[in-house]
Design a protein around this motif. Sequence first.
Motif, PDB file in Angstrom:
ATOM      1  N   UNK A   1      -8.809   1.066 -70.948  1.00  0.00           N
ATOM      2  CA  UNK A   1      -8.209   0.386 -70.714  1.00  0.00           C
ATOM      3  C   UNK A   1      -8.388  -0.920 -70.073  1.00  0.00           C
ATOM      4  N   UNK A   2      -6.940  -1.538 -69.814  1.00  0.00           N
ATOM      5  CA  UNK A   2      -7.168  -3.361 -69.253  1.00  0.00           C
ATOM      6  C   UNK A   2      -6.078  -2.753 -67.999  1.00  0.00           C
ATOM      7  N   UNK A   3      -6.303  -3.986 -67.639  1.00  0.00           N
ATOM      8  CA  UNK A   3      -5.814  -4.690 -66.271  1.00  0.00           C
ATOM      9  C   UNK A   3      -4.466  -5.399 -66.302  1.00  0.00           C
ATOM     10  N   UNK A   4      -3.573  -5.469 -65.334  1.00  0.00           N
ATOM     11  CA  UNK A   4      -2.311  -5.299 -65.932  1.00  0.00           C
ATOM     12  C   UNK A   4      -1.236  -5.894 -64.599  1.00  0.00           C
ATOM     13  N   UNK A   5      -0.310  -7.022 -64.895  1.00  0.00           N
ATOM     14  CA  UNK A   5       0.671  -6.869 -64.218  1.00  0.00           C
ATOM     15  C   UNK A   5       1.745  -7.927 -64.578  1.00  0.00           C
ATOM     16  N   UNK A   6       2.573  -6.582 -64.602  1.00  0.00           N
ATOM     17  CA  UNK A   6       4.224  -7.619 -64.433  1.00  0.00           C
ATOM     18  C   UNK A   6       5.166  -8.269 -63.554  1.00  0.00           C
TER      19      UNK A   6
ATOM     20  N   UNK B   1      -0.227  -2.257 -57.052  1.00  0.00           N
ATOM     21  CA  UNK B   1      -1.381  -3.214 -56.309  1.00  0.00           C
ATOM     22  C   UNK B   1      -1.688  -4.243 -55.891  1.00  0.00           C
ATOM     23  N   UNK B   2      -2.152  -5.018 -54.877  1.00  0.00           N
ATOM     24  CA  UNK B   2      -1.874  -6.081 -54.278  1.00  0.00           C
ATOM     25  C   UNK B   2      -3.334  -7.205 -55.346  1.00  0.00           C
ATOM     26  N   UNK B   3      -4.055  -5.724 -55.701  1.00  0.00           N
ATOM     27  CA  UNK B   3      -4.823  -6.471 -57.498  1.00  0.00           C
ATOM     28  C   UNK B   3      -6.504  -5.929 -57.630  1.00  0.00           C
ATOM     29  N   UNK B   4      -6.947  -6.050 -58.632  1.00  0.00           N
ATOM     30  CA  UNK B   4      -8.116  -5.251 -59.179  1.00  0.00           C
ATOM     31  C   UNK B   4      -9.023  -6.345 -59.580  1.00  0.00           C
ATOM     32  N   UNK B   5     -10.085  -5.660 -58.487  1.00  0.00           N
ATOM     33  CA  UNK B   5     -10.905  -6.342 -57.970  1.00  0.00           C
ATOM     34  C   UNK B   5     -12.143  -6.109 -60.041  1.00  0.00           C
ATOM     35  N   UNK B   6     -12.612  -5.286 -59.911  1.00  0.00           N
ATOM     36  CA  UNK B   6     -13.644  -4.828 -61.201  1.00  0.00           C
ATOM     37  C   UNK B   6     -12.859  -3.576 -61.628  1.00  0.00           C
ATOM     38  N   UNK B   7     -13.268  -3.219 -63.155  1.00  0.00           N
ATOM     39  CA  UNK B   7     -12.977  -1.659 -63.495  1.00  0.00           C
ATOM     40  C   UNK B   7     -14.770  -1.729 -64.037  1.00  0.00           C
TER      41      UNK B   7
ATOM     42  N   UNK C   1     -16.130   3.248 -64.296  1.00  0.00           N
ATOM     43  CA  UNK C   1     -15.530   4.283 -64.708  1.00  0.00           C
ATOM     44  C   UNK C   1     -14.256   3.951 -63.301  1.00  0.00           C
ATOM     45  N   UNK C   2     -14.370   3.222 -62.589  1.00  0.00           N
ATOM     46  CA  UNK C   2     -14.472   2.937 -60.790  1.00  0.00           C
ATOM     47  C   UNK C   2     -13.267   1.725 -60.966  1.00  0.00           C
ATOM     48  N   UNK C   3     -11.972   2.155 -60.161  1.00  0.00           N
ATOM     49  CA  UNK C   3     -11.438   1.098 -60.169  1.00  0.00           C
ATOM     50  C   UNK C   3     -11.660   0.238 -59.095  1.00  0.00           C
ATOM     51  N   UNK C   4     -11.690  -0.431 -58.522  1.00  0.00           N
ATOM     52  CA  UNK C   4     -12.285  -1.566 -57.012  1.00  0.00           C
ATOM     53  C   UNK C   4     -10.649  -1.859 -56.960  1.00  0.00           C
ATOM     54  N   UNK C   5      -9.498  -1.261 -56.080  1.00  0.00           N
ATOM     55  CA  UNK C   5      -8.604  -2.239 -55.919  1.00  0.00           C
ATOM     56  C   UNK C   5      -8.058  -2.877 -54.743  1.00  0.00           C
ATOM     57  N   UNK C   6      -7.657  -3.886 -54.278  1.00  0.00           N
ATOM     58  CA  UNK C   6      -6.710  -4.307 -53.394  1.00  0.00           C
ATOM     59  C   UNK C   6      -5.561  -3.945 -52.529  1.00  0.00           C
ATOM     60  N   UNK C   7      -5.661  -3.162 -51.761  1.00  0.00           N
ATOM     61  CA  UNK C   7      -4.067  -3.214 -50.627  1.00  0.00           C
ATOM     62  C   UNK C   7      -3.541  -3.824 -50.755  1.00  0.00           C
ATOM     63  N   UNK C   8      -3.798  -4.596 -50.147  1.00  0.00           N
ATOM     64  CA  UNK C   8      -3.413  -6.046 -49.222  1.00  0.00           C
ATOM     65  C   UNK C   8      -3.994  -5.651 -47.806  1.00  0.00           C
ATOM     66  N   UNK C   9      -3.907  -4.414 -47.531  1.00  0.00           N
ATOM     67  CA  UNK C   9      -4.556  -4.259 -46.406  1.00  0.00           C
ATOM     68  C   UNK C   9      -5.707  -4.062 -46.315  1.00  0.00           C
ATOM     69  N   UNK C  10      -6.755  -3.685 -47.480  1.00  0.00           N
ATOM     70  CA  UNK C  10      -7.722  -3.391 -47.267  1.00  0.00           C
ATOM     71  C   UNK C  10      -8.142  -2.304 -48.515  1.00  0.00           C
ATOM     72  N   UNK C  11      -8.656  -2.109 -48.640  1.00  0.00           N
ATOM     73  CA  UNK C  11      -9.416  -1.904 -50.419  1.00  0.00           C
ATOM     74  C   UNK C  11      -9.611  -0.177 -50.412  1.00  0.00           C
ATOM     75  N   UNK C  12      -9.711   0.153 -52.146  1.00  0.00           N
ATOM     76  CA  UNK C  12      -9.677   1.643 -51.899  1.00  0.00           C
ATOM     77  C   UNK C  12     -10.867   1.773 -53.449  1.00  0.00           C
ATOM     78  N   UNK C  13     -10.985   2.413 -53.342  1.00  0.00           N
ATOM     79  CA  UNK C  13     -11.777   2.876 -55.229  1.00  0.00           C
ATOM     80  C   UNK C  13     -10.872   4.003 -55.742  1.00  0.00           C
ATOM     81  N   UNK C  14     -10.398   3.941 -56.413  1.00  0.00           N
ATOM     82  CA  UNK C  14     -10.231   5.274 -57.826  1.00  0.00           C
ATOM     83  C   UNK C  14     -11.197   4.646 -58.644  1.00  0.00           C
TER      84      UNK C  14
END
Length: 609
Positions: A514-519, A539-545, A548-561
């Motif tokens: 997988x690769x992190x991209x933005x349009x 997502x506002x940003x993807x901090x790391x992958x 198999x864990x994706x750490x994303x920024x939602x703008x208001x907080x964070x999620x692990x996917x």
Amino acid sequence: MNKAVLLFFAFILLCANTLTAQELTPEMESFIANIDGTSLADIEAELDEGLRGLKAFMGFFDGGDSEGIKDYAGEEENFEEPFAIDTAVVAKAVLQFEDIGFQQNFRNGKSQLKFEKIGDNYWNTVWMEEGMAESFMPKTIYFKDGTKVTEGISDNEISFHFENPWGPIAIIDSVAVDYTVYFTAKYDSLMLTKKSKKIKYKEGLIKVKQFENNFLYVTVSDAYADGFYVNALNADGKVLNQNSSSFSPTTDDQAGDGIAEIVSLLEEIQVKLKNKDFKDTEAFKSYFLKEVSKLETAKDTDGVYHKKYYFEGNIDTVKLFIETEEKSKTVSFTAINNSGFGNIILMQDKKHNIFLDANAKELFRSEYRPIQSLGSRYYQSDSLYYHLDLEAKQLRAIDAFRVWEAPNGLAFVQATEESNFLMYDAEFKLLSDFAFEGLYTIDDTYVQGITGTDNFILDSKGTIKKLDGISDIRDPYYGRMAAKSNGKYGYLAGSGEVAIPFVYIDAGNFQDGLAIVAKETNKYGLIDTNGKVVIPLKYFGIQSFENGIVWVSTGDGHELLDKTGKVLVTAEGSSYSVSGSGLDKTYQFGDDTYDAFGRLLPKKEEIKD
């Protein structure tokens, strides 16, 4: 030299204490059987070397325990964590074997293997905590010619640090391995004080031989010698750091005398070997077995194991932990040959350079000279370069400042330090007068060439393809190279063809497919190698992958996917931190800590003794 012979005399030392008057252990009988087919000359050579080592080892038993005993001042003491079985390490350990390979070399008619994490020269297996152990068991060796072997390979050592012998010359394609983690699941706990003399445990005894300052010497009934752990506490109840220990089935005096007895026997055998008293290996083996059965001094007859410990502080009390239940977890992985062999393989001994074909069959040999292979047909010795002329069966010198042989068989020659690289084929035929400033491997078929701001793709035939309007080409991952065209990012295949259109304002390298991209700005997600969206570009940003864990920024907080986009953790606010990498990575969101796989870790106060 036969691997069995290489370890032969060290094994004598280890087994001597288990011998009875007329019987060897099954392990030693099996080991002795393995020297069949080994020449007396090899045995003699190994004995000469082994005796030197054993004589040096005898010095280990000189002196007494008192030399290490010290009275520590309080500020000198050092501490460690109390004994505990960390099963989280087990989970890390069994998940660490992705992209495992090995380097194969040939020396003196033998294959040598060293295992590695592909793409990481400094990788090592997860550290085994106290109460844990690991083992690697090769199950099947697959050879390039389509054959395989499963029998007689269990002794082949898998090491990520050293090369080890893996049998006769043959190209190994891959190795199937069972990896097992063993860990103490349950244990009994006992307490020792300076007034303790012995503790009855089940059907045996634990006896205190010496308990002084920083030193503890106990004997343990043989039945409980394994799975035995020690914490030494100072007067304040803090666990002292253990800086050394030694374990022996016999006392030091007896072990020293036993080694002296073994050395004496081996010296006698050494004389007989040099006098040619044995007609063959079988005669040697028969004599050796008879004489070893007479060894008495080194035998373990007291029924206890001797354990000595030194700590960095004065001991007040001791906690003993004795394993009552062991568990294990096994996973399988396949390591692939990562040696990058070309069509010709170089093997060297002290007299010859030996050239083998792609199936490791000898083509011819020449007088030894210190060269190293650059691929298949080009070689280097210090600052000198050579081309292998197969028809003439000789190395021909190349007048050049630098030569690079690519995995696709092309060679690039830099005549002087100031000049650029010209392209040659395997027969040292100039393919083009077009010169390249820089060159990079894409894969086994393609090479990237750079001249000025222009990029080129060079195939194995030397065909030159210019990539018009393409810039910022990155290293290939999973067969895809991120690149830029007309201000947008996309991905190229190794051939230079567009694999994923140039439609992104940002694009990262592929990892785990997988690769992190933005349009759009602050609209990030993940795509697969075909350009299919796997994690929505929202997502506002993807901090790391990682893992198999994706750490994303939602703008208001964070999620692990997870890598399918399933939300594992949601955390509001900006209070966060991340530490470590790989399997040791942890995510801190507020007061909660998650491991590398998005699992909530218990707080320290929640951990029970």
